[in-house]
Enzyme design. Structure first.
Site, mmCIF file in Angstrom:
data_model
loop_
_atom_site.group_PDB
_atom_site.id
_atom_site.type_symbol
_atom_site.label_atom_id
_atom_site.label_comp_id
_atom_site.label_asym_id
_atom_site.label_seq_id
_atom_site.Cartn_x
_atom_site.Cartn_y
_atom_site.Cartn_z
ATOM 1 N N LYS A 23 0.838 -1.198 0.000
ATOM 2 C CA LYS A 23 0.000 0.000 0.000
ATOM 3 C C LYS A 23 0.870 1.244 0.000
ATOM 4 C CE LYS A 23 -1.219 2.186 3.554
ATOM 5 N NZ LYS A 23 -1.748 2.679 4.853
ATOM 6 N N ARG A 124 -7.845 12.665 13.542
ATOM 7 C CA ARG A 124 -6.434 12.320 13.374
ATOM 8 C C ARG A 124 -5.620 13.576 13.056
ATOM 9 N NH1 ARG A 124 -5.901 6.969 9.746
ATOM 10 N NH2 ARG A 124 -3.759 7.180 10.501
ATOM 11 N N SER A 198 9.655 6.252 12.756
ATOM 12 C CA SER A 198 9.390 5.399 11.586
ATOM 13 C C SER A 198 10.306 5.718 10.407
ATOM 14 C CB SER A 198 7.918 5.526 11.160
ATOM 15 O OG SER A 198 7.048 5.249 12.233
ATOM 16 N N ASP A 314 3.769 -0.560 12.731
ATOM 17 C CA ASP A 314 2.604 -1.287 12.209
ATOM 18 C C ASP A 314 2.675 -2.790 12.470
ATOM 19 O OD1 ASP A 314 1.401 0.987 11.326
ATOM 20 O OD2 ASP A 314 1.867 0.710 9.210
#
Length: 426
Positions: A23, A124, A198, A314
């Site tokens: 993705k 968010r 990340s 994740d």
């Protein structure tokens, strides 16, 4: 609301698995292809809710995107950095990547653009990205003053210059700015405030930008510099399999004393989540890599682990889902970003594991999951979060009575997840 009961496996897994395209790479590639001049063909692409929202948004902006789902292919006719439609309202559902990437992308156009989504998307945060855009001379605001979508960008191209963005919330803010940086009127310098979370996702961004012809100077993840005037080259590009979605099948091998080979993945991938295989290795699995892909073989008994997953947050839900079957506690730290995803993933996993009779100790930045002598049967909520559904399903491969609510939420990134999961039954 639909439900799905997961039937336990009756033997150790022994399977070769193919997962759909990444993705993260697909949505980056769609945006890059739109910026290129001419036709780009993307094969091996993911077709899911998130990539559909991106493709539809690009069409709404006047960029032609063709779909050939049966061949996992998008064909994008790029406009060389031009956005034909002057002003638009874009609905991006629950797609965080679309919200962030498109907020920066539309700044290259002219006119008012609104990016909005579902109710959870309106919770968010995105203000740090908007701050970064304003530092580059873009009029970008949160419509309701909440620091969350709807986002309004009154666009008149991107002047460029130097901007500052906090690094602790989301690497996607930096990806959004980097993807469009070379199309600004002047060079761009992005300075990271604090430590960047990340980082492998930034590596992925820099990798695909380079493959399409745009270079970024990366000063130890503290400063990124992009020279204006560089242009993406239209080309044929193959999307590699999704490393995060591969973790569920690696984990299935780990908890069944079985073997799974995920085809098409390499340890050389810029996707940081390929390293999840080596997290399992620390827990007692055997891991090998060859031309066919990455193979994980599970041990008789998984060991516990204490690990910082800031570089691959994740994968935390996958690890927590298999933690009850380890001999010792499993502790994941430094993943506070999970609290601002599709749901508060730390709180959600705490709730659902507790519902199944598992003892957990949650903290602001992570959680410890203790070994479980038994799993209580029952229905578990998935919170409209694809990763909740996919990870909790793993528990049902080992223990009976695990019923998922709203299993269709996997459509966000892996529509045929449960079909592929069923192939593990041999």
């Amino acid at each position: 609301m639909n439900t799905l009961e997961i039937t336990p496996l009756d033997r150790p897994v022994d399977a070769d698995v193919t997962v759909p395209g990444s993705k993260s790479y697909t949505n980056r590639a769609l945006l890059i292809a739109a910026l290129g001049e001419g036709t780009t063909t993307l094969t091996g692409a993911l077709f899911s809710d998130d990539t559909t929202y991106m493709a539809n948004a690009l069409r709404s902006l006047g960029i032609e995107v063709e779909e050939v789902p049966e061949k996992a292919t998008f064909v994008v006719h790029g406009k060389g950095g031009r956005i034909p439609v002057n002003g638009a309202e874009l609905h991006i559902g629950g797609s965080g990547t679309c919200a962030r990437f498109l907020s920066a992308f539309v700044a290259l156009g002219r006119g008012p653009y609104v990016i909005d989504g579902i109710d959870r998307m309106r919770e968010r945060p995105i203000e740090d990205l908007l701050k970064g855009l304003r530092g580059l001379g873009v009029d970008a605001t949160s419509l309701n003053g909440t620091g969350c979508p709807p986002v309004v960008v009154n666009a008149d191209r991107i002047p460029g210059g130097r901007t500052f963005v906090p690094g602790d919330q989301s690497s996607q803010y930096f990806t959004a700015l980097l993807l469009i940086a070379s199309y600004a009127m002047e060079d761009i310098e992005i300075r990271v405030e604090g430590d960047l979370a990340s980082k492998p996702y930034i590596d992925m961004t820099l990798d695909i930008m380079r493959r399409f012809g745009v270079r970024v100077t990366n000063d130890n993840y503290n400063t990124f510099r992009v020279t204006a005037g560089q242009r993406y080259e239209s080309r044929a590009y193959t999307i590699e399999p999704d490393a995060t979605n591969a973790t569920y099948f690696m984990a299935a091998a780990a908890i069944t004393c079985g073997r799974v080979t995920v085809g098409g993945l390499s340890e050389d991938s810029a996707q940081g989540d390929v390293r999840f295989a080596h997290v399992l290795e620390q827990m007692g699995c055997a891991v090998s890599t060859d031309a066919s892909g990455i193979t994980v073989s599970g041990p008789q008994q998984l060991r516990g682990i204490d690990i910082d997953l800031n570089d691959m947050p994740d994968t935390a839900q996958t690890l927590w889902a298999i933690a009850p079957f380890a001999s010792d506690p499993v502790t994941v730290t430094n993943v506070p970003v999970l609290r601002i995803h599709e749901t508060d993933r730390i709180a959600a996993m705490e709730t659902e594991l507790t519902r199944l009779g598992v003892r957990v100790d949650a903290r602001d930045d992570g959680m410890t999951v203790h070994p479980a002598s038994q799993i209580l049967p029952g229905q578990v909520d998935t919170y409209d979060d694809h990763r909740m559904a996919m990870s909790l399903a793993l528990i049902g491969l080992r223990e009976p009575g695990v019923i998922l609510k709203d299993p269709e939420c996997v459509n966000k990134t892996f529509p045929n997840y449960f079909d592929v999961l069923d192939t593990l039954r041999g």
